[in-house]
Design a protein around this motif. Structure first.
Motif, short mmCIF file in Angstrom:
data_model
loop_
_atom_site.label_atom_id
_atom_site.label_comp_id
_atom_site.label_asym_id
_atom_site.label_seq_id
_atom_site.Cartn_x
_atom_site.Cartn_y
_atom_site.Cartn_z
N GLU A 87 -57.05 -55.17 50.10
CA GLU A 87 -57.68 -55.58 48.85
C GLU A 87 -56.85 -55.12 47.65
OE1 GLU A 87 -60.31 -57.46 48.93
OE2 GLU A 87 -60.52 -57.25 51.12
N LEU A 88 -56.12 -54.02 47.90
CA LEU A 88 -55.48 -53.34 46.78
C LEU A 88 -54.29 -52.54 47.28
CD1 LEU A 88 -56.89 -53.30 43.94
CD2 LEU A 88 -57.68 -50.99 44.47
N GLY A 89 -53.28 -52.43 46.42
CA GLY A 89 -52.21 -51.49 46.71
C GLY A 89 -52.18 -50.46 45.59
N ILE A 90 -51.85 -49.21 45.90
CA ILE A 90 -51.80 -48.18 44.86
C ILE A 90 -50.37 -47.66 44.77
CG2 ILE A 90 -52.70 -45.96 44.06
CD1 ILE A 90 -55.19 -46.55 45.84
N ALA A 91 -49.72 -47.93 43.63
CA ALA A 91 -48.30 -47.62 43.48
C ALA A 91 -48.03 -46.12 43.55
CB ALA A 91 -47.79 -48.20 42.16
N GLU A 92 -48.86 -45.33 42.87
CA GLU A 92 -48.65 -43.88 42.77
C GLU A 92 -48.49 -43.21 44.13
OE1 GLU A 92 -51.95 -41.88 40.90
OE2 GLU A 92 -50.98 -39.92 40.98
N THR A 93 -49.22 -43.72 45.14
CA THR A 93 -49.22 -43.06 46.44
C THR A 93 -48.66 -43.94 47.56
OG1 THR A 93 -51.50 -43.82 46.67
CG2 THR A 93 -51.19 -41.56 45.92
N GLY A 94 -48.42 -45.23 47.29
CA GLY A 94 -47.96 -46.14 48.34
C GLY A 94 -49.06 -46.46 49.33
N THR A 95 -50.29 -46.48 48.82
CA THR A 95 -51.48 -46.67 49.66
C THR A 95 -51.94 -48.12 49.65
OG1 THR A 95 -52.21 -44.43 49.13
CG2 THR A 95 -53.92 -45.96 49.88
N LEU A 118 -51.47 -57.14 55.18
CA LEU A 118 -51.00 -58.17 54.25
C LEU A 118 -51.49 -57.83 52.85
CD1 LEU A 118 -51.92 -61.26 56.47
CD2 LEU A 118 -49.80 -59.93 56.48
N LEU A 119 -50.56 -57.74 51.91
CA LEU A 119 -50.93 -57.31 50.57
C LEU A 119 -50.42 -58.29 49.52
CD1 LEU A 119 -51.94 -55.13 48.50
CD2 LEU A 119 -49.71 -54.02 48.77
N ASP A 120 -51.34 -58.78 48.70
CA ASP A 120 -50.99 -59.67 47.58
C ASP A 120 -50.40 -58.82 46.46
OD1 ASP A 120 -51.04 -61.21 45.24
OD2 ASP A 120 -52.74 -62.41 45.97
N LYS A 121 -49.19 -59.19 46.08
CA LYS A 121 -48.43 -58.45 45.06
C LYS A 121 -49.25 -58.19 43.79
CE LYS A 121 -43.69 -59.04 44.33
NZ LYS A 121 -42.57 -59.94 44.11
N VAL A 129 -56.44 -42.69 40.81
CA VAL A 129 -57.75 -42.46 40.20
C VAL A 129 -58.37 -43.77 39.70
CG1 VAL A 129 -59.00 -41.22 38.38
CG2 VAL A 129 -57.18 -40.07 39.64
N ASP A 130 -57.50 -44.67 39.20
CA ASP A 130 -58.01 -45.96 38.72
C ASP A 130 -58.66 -46.80 39.82
OD1 ASP A 130 -57.30 -45.42 36.21
OD2 ASP A 130 -55.52 -46.70 36.13
N ALA A 131 -58.32 -46.52 41.06
CA ALA A 131 -58.88 -47.29 42.18
C ALA A 131 -60.39 -47.08 42.31
CB ALA A 131 -58.18 -46.92 43.48
N HIS A 132 -60.93 -46.10 41.59
CA HIS A 132 -62.35 -45.77 41.80
C HIS A 132 -63.27 -46.96 41.51
CE1 HIS A 132 -62.45 -44.91 37.42
NE2 HIS A 132 -63.72 -45.18 37.51
N ARG A 133 -62.89 -47.81 40.55
CA ARG A 133 -63.75 -48.96 40.22
C ARG A 133 -63.89 -49.89 41.41
NH1 ARG A 133 -60.23 -48.97 35.99
NH2 ARG A 133 -60.98 -47.76 34.21
N TRP A 134 -62.74 -50.19 42.03
CA TRP A 134 -62.75 -51.09 43.18
C TRP A 134 -63.51 -50.46 44.35
CZ3 TRP A 134 -58.63 -51.07 39.79
CH2 TRP A 134 -58.24 -52.32 39.29
N VAL A 145 -64.63 -48.78 53.42
CA VAL A 145 -63.36 -48.71 52.70
C VAL A 145 -62.43 -47.68 53.35
CG1 VAL A 145 -62.27 -48.28 50.46
CG2 VAL A 145 -64.54 -49.34 50.56
N SER A 146 -61.18 -48.06 53.52
CA SER A 146 -60.16 -47.14 54.05
C SER A 146 -58.92 -47.18 53.19
CB SER A 146 -59.76 -47.54 55.48
OG SER A 146 -60.87 -47.65 56.32
N PHE A 147 -58.35 -46.04 52.90
CA PHE A 147 -57.02 -45.95 52.32
C PHE A 147 -56.05 -45.70 53.48
CE2 PHE A 147 -58.13 -44.14 47.80
CZ PHE A 147 -58.90 -45.26 47.56
N ILE A 148 -55.00 -46.49 53.52
CA ILE A 148 -54.01 -46.30 54.59
C ILE A 148 -52.64 -46.09 53.96
CG2 ILE A 148 -52.91 -47.34 56.62
CD1 ILE A 148 -55.49 -49.00 56.98
N THR A 149 -52.00 -45.00 54.32
CA THR A 149 -50.68 -44.67 53.76
C THR A 149 -49.79 -44.19 54.90
OG1 THR A 149 -51.93 -43.84 51.86
CG2 THR A 149 -49.54 -43.50 51.83
N GLY A 150 -49.13 -45.10 55.55
CA GLY A 150 -48.26 -44.71 56.66
C GLY A 150 -49.01 -44.61 57.97
N PRO A 151 -48.29 -44.30 59.04
CA PRO A 151 -48.89 -44.27 60.37
C PRO A 151 -49.76 -43.04 60.61
CG PRO A 151 -46.59 -43.60 60.48
CD PRO A 151 -46.85 -44.01 59.05
#
Lengths: 178, 688
Positions: A87-95, A118-121, A129-134, A145-151
């Motif tokens: 649904e979302l990518g987070i640049a600060e953490t690569g999540t 699959l992530l829409d650019k 922190v801004d991800a909190h709204r979503w 909801v899951s944040f995934i950052t690497g294996p």
């Protein structure tokens, strides 16, 4: 905007995700099939969404055993690769942020050894922190909801990193244009 | 007291392999963490502190907010007053769902309440799924570290626990555990996890892991139970993410963990509504809100304090802990398991203060531990023998007749008596009392200075005052050369041993006396230059907390400087002749500051043209009188800690080992080559 994308790519890569920038969703599907072939995957699960619906049909047509998350835990447990739309990518953490309409669908990214996301650019945002709204929005709709950052990995033994503990040992993120 | 702590210390120190594993692993974790938090600005830490302070103050309101949100979303909420309440509630849920198998993701709160054994006693099989926790479960041990529960074990000892003939490599063990635990995940009836943070308004639990086991624990079973302490509550998702942003780097040194899993009562399980239970545990926390241990509840359980604690680093969490381990584990134990359990291992804290320096939330852990010692002293024992508590008087009396005193200090009988009465180990070298103390020496030597540009009142503590006044005079000469006129006001000792051993009332008297002696100089425009880092630490960090006259204490604190800080501030610059020296510097704990990575003394020495390497293993292990205390009460552990510093100093191949705390200087001089060991002031005073 491009800044956020390149920050996302470098942070996700640093965290161990294999990031590929592609043009269209169709290209992503082609890449998915390539990965499945190289890894010798037979059983695959696709997290349902409007974006992944054509992929679901495509893989079935190619003879893959495509397991629906709703099929139950036994069929899901044999799946070797899971494909999840982010649904979302987070640049600060690569999540990448994955939201599923059930806990069962969460397992698509949790059980198998390979997870392709699959992530829409245009859905890449700057800050964690801004991800909190979503996150709030998804949760209020009953999504898991899951944040995934690497294996999946561990450093529990002698602080030495080993990949693929209980989740995927490979996480691939395919970025595509809107 | 039930524990024989000295026996435990002895066993831990004799397990040389474990000591090496621990020091090695914790130093690596420390360095990784420091690298990761370097990207944060001061305001990031300030924001975290503010969030946690607010969370603490609002916890009661947030509990009600959470209760409402959970119940409105179809979940079940239970606030457990005691461990028994929590266990009984969870056992009821498990029994109602006819569960035979429970899978768990890491939860320190469940350790706190003894959940596993409670469930096992009613015939339920409980399987830990975090790799480290699984190792501990199979070994029948307790976690020795909150982040890396099995940090005290190496791969060889772990492989043996798992299966016969398993290759003793982290990779092979991990593969085996993945396969082995799958059947439990797939067949579990109930999943139980802890929480890293809970957003009250969203009724949502957030869990961070790298392994991804919490995703299987929370998604597959029909019933999910989260058990967590009330301190995990934040009002909003925004606060939750702001906290996680700081937590993960502070814990593992990653930017973020592989997974953050958000679990709410709203999401569906396999084709039906999943049962969601949130069990919040009070167990002494709400009561602690109103006392001196309240700051404990601001802890985010990152374990940064573990990495730097000198005694934890060699003894491990089975000795340095009850259920909760490590530095912050002391106040946690006092809050959740009672004062006595905390007091039992509180003597392992040597008040170096590194935990506070490292804590991302700036929690005053050393002060809370002093409070625990104070409350326990007299009730469960005494942290220091009577004579040691009156060390300042002893030194004052001894210094009146230095010859006689030194005769006693040099005789076997004298040392035997001192060991018996004051608990000072006979093997430890005690520096002799000087024939002339600093008051008299400084008057006699006078000062070569014509037009002073500044005036400084020196605060020195007793080692420099009565045992090494010539080192203090070296500092005076340096100050004179840069145009600073010095006075040595009548003063007491810093009182650090009293603070360290928890005699805070007495320490407060000492503090008030010193403030009353120094304040008039501050009012007359003098700077307070502290010749010992510990003296500075007391003025800045401790006195304002232990005296009632806050304004006076703050006024003195604001005018106080360390020696190197002062020299840098006023532009001291005497380039060394020639190429300068190759030096290895040991950074005294009490000279360290939060988020400062380069010691002032190194900056100073580099400015003077020396090449300086920082031997950064942490504390030297002396900790004032603690490293002098007999046997396993101090000396043995102190020397074990000290040796790792010496190794690191020697590795630098430096010409001299330099430090600016006299206590550290004594430790290094005793354990390393004394000819290579120099006090900073001696170095600066001598023309090299």
């Amino acid at each position: 905007m491009t800044d956020a994308v390149s920050r996302f790519v470098s942070n996700a890569t640093a965290a161990g995700s294999e990031v590929v920038e592609l043009k269209t969703l169709g290209e992503c599907f082609k890449r998915v099939v390539e990965v499945l072939q190289v890894e010798g995957v037979k059983h695959v699960s696709v997290q349902p969404s409007s974006a992944t619906a054509p992929l679901y049909e495509m893989l079935r047509g190619m003879g893959y055993n495509v397991v629906s998350p709703a099929a139950g835990i036994k069929p899901l447990s044999v799946v070797e690769a899971g494909i999840s739309p982010a649904e979302l990518g987070i640049a600060e953490t690569g999540t990448v942020v994955v939201a599923t309409d059930s806990e069962a669908a969460r397992l698509v990214s949790a059980l198998p050894l390979i997870n392709i996301i699959l992530l829409d650019k245009s859905n890449i945002i700057e800050s964690l922190v801004d991800a909190h709204r979503w996150v709030r929005g998804f949760i209020s709709k009953g999504y898991a909801v899951s944040f995934i950052t690497g294996p999946s990995k561990t450093g529990d033994i002698e602080l030495k990193m080993v990949k693929g503990v209980h989740g995927p040992h490979r996480v691939l993120v395919f970025i595509h244009e809107s | 007291m039930n524990r024989n702590l000295m026996k435990e210390v002895k066993e831990a120190l004799n397990n040389k392999r474990q000591v090496a594993n621990l020091v090695n692993a914790l130093t690596r974790m420390r360095d990784r963490r420091r690298e990761a938090v370097a990207r944060f600005a001061f305001k990031d830490f300030a924001e975290l502190k503010e969030i946690r302070r607010r969370n603490r103050l609002d916890v009661r309101r947030n509990i009600e907010k959470l209760r409402e949100a959970v119940e409105n979303s179809g979940g079940f909420f239970f606030l457990a007053d005691s461990p028994e309440d929590a266990c009984r509630y969870i056992a009821d849920v498990v029994a109602r769902s006819s569960a035979k198998l429970v899978v768990k993701s890491k939860s320190m709160t469940s350790e706190e309440i003894g959940l596993n054994s409670y469930l096992e006693s009613i015939g339920v099989e409980v399987v830990e799924t975090d790799l480290g926790e699984r190792i501990i479960q199979l070994a029948g041990e307790r976690p020795s570290h909150i982040l890396a529960p099995a940090v005290h074990r190496d791969a060889a000892s772990i492989a043996g626990l798992m299966a016969e003939n398993l290759e003793p490599s982290p990779k092979a063990i991990t593969r085996y555990v993945r396969e082995d635990l799958r059947r439990f995940f797939l067949n579990a009836d109930v999943g139980i996890s802890g929480a890293n943070v809970i957003s009250a308004e969203d009724a949502t639990v957030a869990i961070v892991t790298n392994e991804g086991n919490e995703r299987l624990v929370s998604s597959i079973p029909r019933v999910y139970i989260c058990v967590a302490g009330v301190e995990k509550l934040v009002p909003s998702m925004r606060d939750a993410l702001a906290l996680l942003r700081m937590l993960v780097p502070s814990a593992t040194g990653q930017v973020i963990s592989s997974y953050v899993t958000f679990i709410s009562p709203r999401s569906e399980g396999f084709g039906r509504t999943r049962e969601f239970h949130l069990v919040l545990v009070d167990n002494g926390r709400l009561k602690a809100l109103d006392g001196l241990l309240a700051e404990t509840l601001e802890c985010i359980r990152c374990s940064a304090c573990f990495n730097v604690c000198p005694t934890y680093r060699v003894l491990g969490g089975h000795v340095f802990g009850h259920i909760y381990t490590g530095p912050i584990g002391l106040p946690w134990t006092a809050v959740t398991h009672g004062l006595e359990k905390a007091y039992e291992f509180s003597s392992l804290c040597i008040s170096c203060g590194l935990c506070k320096v490292e804590c991302p939330v700036d929690i005053d852990i050393p002060f809370m531990i002093s409070v625990i010692k104070e409350r326990g002293n007299g009730m469960y024992g005494e942290a220091a023998p009577l004579l040691l508590r009156n060390y300042d008087k002893l030194i004052e009396i001894g210094a009146k007749m230095p010859r006689l005193s030194n005769l006693i200090l040099n005789s076997k009988l004298g040392r035997y008596v001192i060991e018996k009465l004051a608990g000072i180990d006979s093997r430890r070298k005690i520096p002799p009392l000087a024939s002339e103390n600093l008051y008299s020496l400084s008057r006699r030597m006078g000062q070569r200075i014509r037009n002073p540009i500044r005036k400084a009142a020196l605060f020195t503590d007793y080692l420099l005052m009565y045992m090494f006044p010539e080192i203090a005079m070296a500092a005076v000469k340096v100050l004179n050369r840069m145009g600073v006129y010095c006075v040595v006001p009548k003063q007491g000792s810093s009182g650090m041993p009293l603070i360290q051993y928890g005699y805070l009332k007495k320490a407060s008297k000492t503090a008030r006396y010193n403030i009353s002696r120094l304040l008039p100089f501050v009012r007359e425009g003098y700077d307070i230059v502290c010749l010992e880092p510990t003296a500075w630490y007391c003025l800045k960090e401790v006195y304002p907390r232990i005296v009632e006259e806050k304004e006076e204490a703050e006024a003195v604190a604001e005018s106080s400087f360390t020696f190197s800080e002062y020299l840098l501030l006023h532009g001291f610059n005497e380039p060394s002749s020639g190429d300068g020296l190759k030096l290895a510097y040991h950074w005294p704990c009490h000279a360290r500051e939060r988020n400062v990575v380069k010691p002032k003394s190194v900056e100073l020495l580099e400015r003077l043209g020396h090449e300086v390497m920082l031997a950064d293993v942490g504390c030297c292990g002396m900790a004032g009188t603690w490293g002098m205390r007999n046997g396993y009460k101090g000396y043995e552990t102190s020397v074990t800690i000290g040796k790792t510093l010496i190794e690191s100093l020697e590795k630098t191949k430096a010409q001299f080992f330099i430090t600016d705390s006299t206590v550290c200087y004594l430790q290094i001089r005793e354990l390393a080559d004394p000819r290579k060991t120099l006090h900073l002031y001696q170095l600066l005073d001598k023309p090299f």
